[in-house]
Design an enzyme around this catalytic site. Sequence first.
Site, PDB file in Angstrom:
ATOM      1  N   ASN A  80     -14.351   9.810  -4.750  1.00  0.00           N
ATOM      2  CA  ASN A  80     -13.182  10.321  -4.034  1.00  0.00           C
ATOM      3  C   ASN A  80     -12.236  11.036  -4.995  1.00  0.00           C
ATOM      4  OD1 ASN A  80     -12.728   7.289  -4.427  1.00  0.00           O
ATOM      5  ND2 ASN A  80     -10.690   7.790  -3.685  1.00  0.00           N
ATOM      6  N   ASP A  81     -10.982  10.676  -5.103  1.00  0.00           N
ATOM      7  CA  ASP A  81      -9.962  11.495  -5.749  1.00  0.00           C
ATOM      8  C   ASP A  81     -10.358  12.021  -7.135  1.00  0.00           C
ATOM      9  OD1 ASP A  81      -8.821  10.156  -3.641  1.00  0.00           O
ATOM     10  OD2 ASP A  81      -7.097   9.408  -4.749  1.00  0.00           O
ATOM     11  N   ARG A  85       1.277   3.827  -6.314  1.00  0.00           N
ATOM     12  CA  ARG A  85       0.103   4.255  -7.078  1.00  0.00           C
ATOM     13  C   ARG A  85       0.095   5.757  -7.393  1.00  0.00           C
ATOM     14  NH1 ARG A  85      -2.130   2.181  -2.115  1.00  0.00           N
ATOM     15  NH2 ARG A  85      -2.860   3.774  -0.648  1.00  0.00           N
ATOM     16  N   GLU A 106       0.612   9.535  -1.305  1.00  0.00           N
ATOM     17  CA  GLU A 106      -0.296   9.277  -2.414  1.00  0.00           C
ATOM     18  C   GLU A 106      -0.374  10.511  -3.307  1.00  0.00           C
ATOM     19  OE1 GLU A 106      -3.726   6.394  -1.059  1.00  0.00           O
ATOM     20  OE2 GLU A 106      -3.722   8.143   0.262  1.00  0.00           O
ATOM     21  N   TRP A 122     -20.407   6.462  -4.583  1.00  0.00           N
ATOM     22  CA  TRP A 122     -19.216   6.977  -3.913  1.00  0.00           C
ATOM     23  C   TRP A 122     -18.360   7.806  -4.870  1.00  0.00           C
ATOM     24  CZ3 TRP A 122     -16.733   6.978   0.840  1.00  0.00           C
ATOM     25  CH2 TRP A 122     -15.364   7.212   0.835  1.00  0.00           C
ATOM     26  N   TRP A 133     -16.585   2.949  -0.448  1.00  0.00           N
ATOM     27  CA  TRP A 133     -15.502   2.751  -1.395  1.00  0.00           C
ATOM     28  C   TRP A 133     -15.415   1.282  -1.803  1.00  0.00           C
ATOM     29  CZ3 TRP A 133     -11.239  -0.330  -1.657  1.00  0.00           C
ATOM     30  CH2 TRP A 133     -10.278  -0.011  -2.616  1.00  0.00           C
TER      31      TRP A 133
END
Length: 413
Positions: free
Chosen positions: A18-19, A143, A204, A16, A43
């Site tokens: 992501n960001d 976060r 976020e 996986w 995730w």
Amino acid sequence: MLDPRPRAHITAPSGWLNDPNGLIHWRGEYHVFYQHNPFSTSWDAPHWGHVVSTDLVTWRHLPIALRPTTGGPDTDGCFSGCMVDDGGDAPLAIYTGVRNVGDELVQSTCLARATAGLRQLVAHHANPVVPGPPDSEATEGFRDPFVWREDDGWHQLVGSGSHRSGGIVYHYRSANLVDWECTGVFHRGLANPGDPMDTGIMWECPQLVRGLDADVLIVSVHDDSDVGRRKVVALSGRREGDAFKESGVDIVDHGSAFYAPAVTVDAAGRTLMWGWIQETQTSAGQMHQGWSGALTLPREVWIDESGALCSGPVAETSGLRTTLLLDKRVELAAGEHDSLLSDGAHAWVELTVDVSRGHGVELHVLSDPAGRESTIVRYDHAAEELVLDRSRSTLSSEAITTRERGPLTVTDG
């Protein structure tokens, strides 16, 4: 069968992604870290994957740079963050550590020092340096720190959510990156479900782009009630002390796959941005291919005279063009079509289209000879929209096909 993995975009070797995290130009190398689960295409317990490049075009995978620390404040995941040069032998990463305590997800700001050569990140002995939200207003998340230095010291933005106003961003100050003082809310949104600029339940990945006469605060709007409502907005305005004064707002990217961008400034003074491209296929499809998610090509972003955020491909992406396949002029009447390329899965297409007579135009790519599959890029003149139509992109049952659209006004034809 075509290899579905993109050639020019950053993807994880497996598992996986992501960001984008920890972006930095360090001693001639561009480093991009990313949220990564190496064990599955779904995730879970994020690590920091790592790629490096000298030209922003060709990327080399390096070993995982940051892992959860057993028993530490990041024992259940190393969430997103940034990287700064604090004058040491190697940069310092600032990220969100996550720990499950009963039914509570404790999120705190943590530090990790890069080793020489910036190949690994080692958790700081002082973690966590910010143990959690400063007040009871934060009701959703805490976060994705974004940190920068000015003459008066270090500044930190952290995304969160408020029961009063949806998304909020807290502001902190520090003299040494370890001891932080919260100065209050840097900026807050206005929860208004249904509005295109609805600020959701939290913000976020806050990012601040600085200009000479204006600033832009970028936030990723998170809303658990409907994943399709996730979007990235650019808040134009000006930082005034420890707060942000907003003067306008716009969408950063009109596609539903773009989320959680991060920015950095390179040695040439350019502000570069990467974002996460979310998958448009089912979980089963992701599991079948063995990897999930990609990052956008790097974009250069700047603030124009009106204070709005602008972006374009970095100049280095011209290095992706190696062979001229076609160069011709085509005149088409309404309803006519012309074949530009008959084969090839990867091409850089530049078109200058005259729509001054009020007609739209379509570009069909990745079309099979029988016409069953095709992805269409369409300019709708009447609606003044650019449309990416993926409704017939594939016959696969594992794909999620959609139509994406964004406003595009043509002023000179």
